[in-house]
Every structure is written in structure tokens, then in C-alpha cells.
Design a protein around this motif. Structure first.
Motif, PDB file in Angstrom:
ATOM      1  N   MET A   1       0.667  -1.276  -0.052  1.00  0.00           N
ATOM      2  CA  MET A   1       0.333   0.163   0.315  1.00  0.00           C
ATOM      3  C   MET A   1       0.801   0.751   0.216  1.00  0.00           C
ATOM      4  SD  MET A   1      -3.363   0.833  -0.166  1.00  0.00           S
ATOM      5  CE  MET A   1      -4.474   0.029   0.242  1.00  0.00           C
ATOM      6  N   THR A   2       2.140   1.075   0.710  1.00  0.00           N
ATOM      7  CA  THR A   2       2.595   2.435   1.014  1.00  0.00           C
ATOM      8  C   THR A   2       3.658   2.942  -0.892  1.00  0.00           C
ATOM      9  OG1 THR A   2       3.524   2.328   2.827  1.00  0.00           O
ATOM     10  CG2 THR A   2       4.453   3.115   1.677  1.00  0.00           C
ATOM     11  N   VAL A   3       3.263   1.709  -1.289  1.00  0.00           N
ATOM     12  CA  VAL A   3       4.545   1.883  -2.520  1.00  0.00           C
ATOM     13  C   VAL A   3       3.696   2.413  -3.412  1.00  0.00           C
ATOM     14  CG1 VAL A   3       5.478   0.652  -4.263  1.00  0.00           C
ATOM     15  CG2 VAL A   3       5.890   0.462  -2.389  1.00  0.00           C
ATOM     16  N   LEU A   4       2.050   1.816  -3.246  1.00  0.00           N
ATOM     17  CA  LEU A   4       0.636   2.422  -4.116  1.00  0.00           C
ATOM     18  C   LEU A   4       0.456   4.142  -3.923  1.00  0.00           C
ATOM     19  CD1 LEU A   4      -1.538   2.196  -6.179  1.00  0.00           C
ATOM     20  CD2 LEU A   4      -2.729   1.628  -4.314  1.00  0.00           C
ATOM     21  N   MET A   5       0.841   4.588  -2.774  1.00  0.00           N
ATOM     22  CA  MET A   5       0.774   5.677  -2.093  1.00  0.00           C
ATOM     23  C   MET A   5       2.289   6.721  -2.982  1.00  0.00           C
ATOM     24  SD  MET A   5      -2.127   6.130  -1.347  1.00  0.00           S
ATOM     25  CE  MET A   5      -2.602   4.859  -1.877  1.00  0.00           C
ATOM     26  N   ILE A   7       3.467   5.531  -5.671  1.00  0.00           N
ATOM     27  CA  ILE A   7       3.357   6.428  -6.656  1.00  0.00           C
ATOM     28  C   ILE A   7       2.051   7.011  -7.282  1.00  0.00           C
ATOM     29  CG2 ILE A   7       2.114   4.826  -8.968  1.00  0.00           C
ATOM     30  CD1 ILE A   7       3.572   2.037  -7.528  1.00  0.00           C
ATOM     31  N   LEU A   8       1.348   7.121  -6.693  1.00  0.00           N
ATOM     32  CA  LEU A   8      -0.510   8.061  -6.377  1.00  0.00           C
ATOM     33  C   LEU A   8       0.333  10.053  -6.735  1.00  0.00           C
ATOM     34  CD1 LEU A   8      -3.188   6.521  -5.258  1.00  0.00           C
ATOM     35  CD2 LEU A   8      -2.493   6.559  -7.923  1.00  0.00           C
ATOM     36  N   ALA A   9       0.954  10.072  -5.003  1.00  0.00           N
ATOM     37  CA  ALA A   9       2.169  10.763  -5.396  1.00  0.00           C
ATOM     38  C   ALA A   9       2.683  10.830  -5.978  1.00  0.00           C
ATOM     39  CB  ALA A   9       2.785  10.690  -3.688  1.00  0.00           C
ATOM     40  N   VAL A  10       3.761  10.484  -6.883  1.00  0.00           N
ATOM     41  CA  VAL A  10       4.259  11.175  -8.204  1.00  0.00           C
ATOM     42  C   VAL A  10       3.505  11.068  -9.576  1.00  0.00           C
ATOM     43  CG1 VAL A  10       5.867  10.174  -9.757  1.00  0.00           C
ATOM     44  CG2 VAL A  10       6.590   9.843  -7.418  1.00  0.00           C
ATOM     45  N   LEU A  11       2.340  10.747  -9.448  1.00  0.00           N
ATOM     46  CA  LEU A  11       1.133  11.124 -10.120  1.00  0.00           C
ATOM     47  C   LEU A  11       1.386  12.475 -10.361  1.00  0.00           C
ATOM     48  CD1 LEU A  11      -0.193  10.021 -12.928  1.00  0.00           C
ATOM     49  CD2 LEU A  11      -1.440   9.038 -11.499  1.00  0.00           C
ATOM     50  N   GLY A  12       0.718  12.439  -9.101  1.00  0.00           N
ATOM     51  CA  GLY A  12       0.373  13.726  -8.491  1.00  0.00           C
ATOM     52  C   GLY A  12       1.188  15.146  -8.920  1.00  0.00           C
ATOM     53  N   GLY A  13       1.903  15.067  -8.919  1.00  0.00           N
ATOM     54  CA  GLY A  13       3.421  15.920  -8.971  1.00  0.00           C
ATOM     55  C   GLY A  13       3.289  15.964 -10.387  1.00  0.00           C
TER      56      GLY A  13
END
Length: 163
Positions: A1-5, A7-13
Motif C-alpha cells: 500500500m505504501t508503494v501505491l501511495m 506512485i499516486l503522489a508521483v502521479l499527482g506531482g
């Protein structure tokens, strides 16, 4: 779950960089504040639809929260306006790295002192290294912009002298 978060944060950036570029272009044509207004208007509409269709009921409402926590909403306005202005003048990469540098520095202060109700995470040499590396990255990205800008200006000057 941490890795997914992460990845999502990088996508958001990545999406913030796209948004900054588009808003910078739009702001140069229709005005900085109109561009910011469009961002917040569309964002509010999309968020309202998401709340209506997907947000589960909460025990508390926004009006039940301490009023200082509602001030966080105001932090987005200077960010959008600053980015619309900055991207036009210094480019997306420099503006984005500068924003990330500011975010990193402030987030480390918030973590270290436990400000705004957050858990305390002490400052460390690893965190100092991260800030230094990002500062160096900001310098090199900015320096590459100014070098290119100077070369373009020099070519324009030489072309003007020939005519």
C-alpha cells in the motif's frame, strides 16, 4: 500500500506540472487571475460531483472543525497564482523544482516540530542531504535555463545586427 501511495503522489506531482504549464500559457493570454479562477472553479465543480456521488457520510462537517483548519483552503490560491506567474517567466521545470524545494523545506519543519497537529519526525542528516541535493538540482536546472536563454538572446541580437 505504501508503494501505491508513493506512485499516486508521483502521479499527482506530474499532473501539477502539466497544470502549471497549461495555466502559465492560459494566464499569459487571458490573465493570471482569470486562469487561477478557472482552475478553482473547475476544481470546485469536479470535487462537488465527486462528493455527491462517492463521498461517504462523515460524522463531522466542515462547520464542526476548528476554524484554523479551514484556512488550509486558502493556501492553494497563492500557489496557483504564483505558478501561473512563475512558469511564464522561468519555465515549468525551474518553477516546479522551486515549489518542491519549498514544500520539502516546510514539510521538514512541520515534521520536526510537530506543527499543525502532526506527529513529530526529527530532522536528520539524511533529510539535510535531501534538501541539499534538491537545492543543487534547482541550481543546475535554473543555470541550464539561463544559459539557453542567453544563447537565444545572443542569436537574436546577432540576427538584428545583420539586418
Amino acid at each position: 500500500m505504501t508503494v501505491l501511495m508513493i506512485i499516486l503522489a508521483v502521479l499527482g506531482g506530474a499532473l501539477l506540472s502539466v497544470q502549471a504549464t497549461i495555466n502559465g500559457q492560459l494566464g499569459s493570454r487571458v490573465g493570471v487571475l482569470r486562469s487561477a479562477f478557472l482552475t478553482f472553479s473547475v476544481g470546485a465543480l469536479v470535487t462537488a460531483l465527486l462528493i455527491f456521488f462517492f463521498e461517504p457520510r462523515q460524522a463531522l462537517t466542515l462547520l464542526d472543525m476548528p476554524k484554523w483548519q479551514l484556512l488550509g483552503a486558502l493556501c492553494g490560491v497563492p500557489y496557483i497564482v504564483i505558478m501561473v506567474l512563475a512558469v511564464q517567466r522561468i519555465g515549468t521545470a525551474v518553477a516546479t523544482v522551486a515549489v518542491i524545494f519549498g514544500q520539502l523545506a516546510m514539510s521538514m519543519l512541520i515534521d520536526h516540530f510537530g506543527w499543525l497537529g502532526n506527529a513529530t519526525i526529527p530532522f536528520s542528516l539524511n533529510r539535510l542531504g535531501a534538501v541539499i541535493c534538491l537545492g543543487i538540482a534547482l541550481f543546475f536546472i535554473y543555470a541550464s535555463n539561463t544559459t539557453k536563454a542567453e544563447a537565444v538572446a545572443k542569436r537574436r541580437q546577432q540576427a538584428a545586427m545583420r539586418h
